[in-house]
Design a protein around this motif. Sequence first.
Motif, mmCIF file in Angstrom:
data_model
loop_
_atom_site.group_PDB
_atom_site.id
_atom_site.type_symbol
_atom_site.label_atom_id
_atom_site.label_comp_id
_atom_site.label_asym_id
_atom_site.label_seq_id
_atom_site.Cartn_x
_atom_site.Cartn_y
_atom_site.Cartn_z
ATOM 1 N N PRO A 19 0.799 -1.231 0.000
ATOM 2 C CA PRO A 19 0.000 0.000 0.000
ATOM 3 C C PRO A 19 0.827 1.274 0.000
ATOM 4 N N ASP A 20 1.941 1.309 0.735
ATOM 5 C CA ASP A 20 2.722 2.548 0.757
ATOM 6 C C ASP A 20 3.386 2.824 -0.591
ATOM 7 N N GLU A 21 3.669 1.764 -1.360
ATOM 8 C CA GLU A 21 4.235 1.968 -2.696
ATOM 9 C C GLU A 21 3.187 2.537 -3.646
ATOM 10 N N TYR A 22 1.959 2.033 -3.555
ATOM 11 C CA TYR A 22 0.878 2.611 -4.355
ATOM 12 C C TYR A 22 0.713 4.091 -4.014
ATOM 13 N N ASP A 23 0.712 4.412 -2.718
ATOM 14 C CA ASP A 23 0.531 5.804 -2.318
ATOM 15 C C ASP A 23 1.687 6.678 -2.791
ATOM 16 N N THR A 24 2.899 6.124 -2.799
ATOM 17 C CA THR A 24 4.037 6.885 -3.316
ATOM 18 C C THR A 24 3.831 7.244 -4.782
ATOM 19 N N VAL A 25 3.375 6.279 -5.577
ATOM 20 C CA VAL A 25 3.114 6.547 -6.990
ATOM 21 C C VAL A 25 1.996 7.574 -7.135
ATOM 22 N N LEU A 26 0.918 7.424 -6.370
ATOM 23 C CA LEU A 26 -0.221 8.338 -6.478
ATOM 24 C C LEU A 26 0.172 9.761 -6.085
ATOM 25 N N HIS A 27 0.911 9.915 -5.002
ATOM 26 C CA HIS A 27 1.298 11.257 -4.561
ATOM 27 C C HIS A 27 2.274 11.905 -5.546
#
Length: 341
Positions: A19-27
């Motif tokens: 999940p934190d990798e997805y959020d990194t891409v999204l941000h």
Amino acid sequence: MVTTTWNRRHVISLADFQPDEYDTVLHTAASFREVLSRRTKKVPALQGQVVANLFFEPSTRTRSSFELAAKRLSADTLNFAPGTSSLTKGETILDTAKTYLAMGTDIMVIRHREAGVPLMIADEMDRLETRVGVFNAGDGLHEHPSQALLDLFTVCTLIDPDNPRLSLLKDKKIAIVGDILHSRVARSNIWSFTASGAEVHLAAPPTLLPKLFADFVNPDPTHRSASPFPLPRKLFLHWDLEPALRNADFVMTLRLQKERMTQHLLPSLREYHQRYGITRERLGLCQPDVKILHPGPVNRGVEISSELMDDPKLSLISQQVTSGVAVRMALLYLMGSGKNG
């Protein structure tokens, strides 16, 4: 630009994304979306680096989007055309990749009709102890990570334009309808959407949705792309359209990939549309504010009616294309940002 921690050299699959990798891409993509809204749309983030687009299979949206994303980051680009390359003289794929490596390539974006080719090239780059990053831009019936990430970005920014994040989709219902069997997009979207806590419902004729998809999110652990980070995932299969659409928040419809069908899997396109085509009437089963996605290209009047595709109140298709540049800028930036310092 947001401050991020990114430890991936290659992006081959979303199966082991956290999940934190997805959020990194999204941000990061949200930051570049702001850059793309400016009059001057270029930043020097990858200045001096070389991005090679090695597309062994035809592509319009993905190839153009990666090329534009690299140029917006001030990288130099090399574009490979198989029909006019040394492949026609017997050169191997690995030798082609090594040729681009010798030219100083920093990131290779690979598309191939056979599953596993990007992984094979990534393994060779690692064996040679290079710092080259490899991105899978679609391989056979395996995955298409950047398409799934731009789809994720599209729906998350719809919910919260200023702070797109994975948790926004928790408990949302997402229906994916169409040629699941041949869709690498569907496979990547299954990983990304289920990682968010959303309910993902697949709907297709039995010939295009075999039972093996019931175990998709819990694959054989001996497989290279199996997730070593189990997440609670909700995946449901339907051979009828109605239960998949009922109360859905988002509906993604997929193209019938007739070029990949080696058997007679459908009676006719007319019958397919009658049973599985997305129409305004059928969307009445969904949530009142339902939105439609399609990764393209679209067979109008087959998987979706033309009037729905062109309805800006329902369709997110144009937003998906726009999101593609920002998301691929984010991915190239994250893969290449450690090489300039």
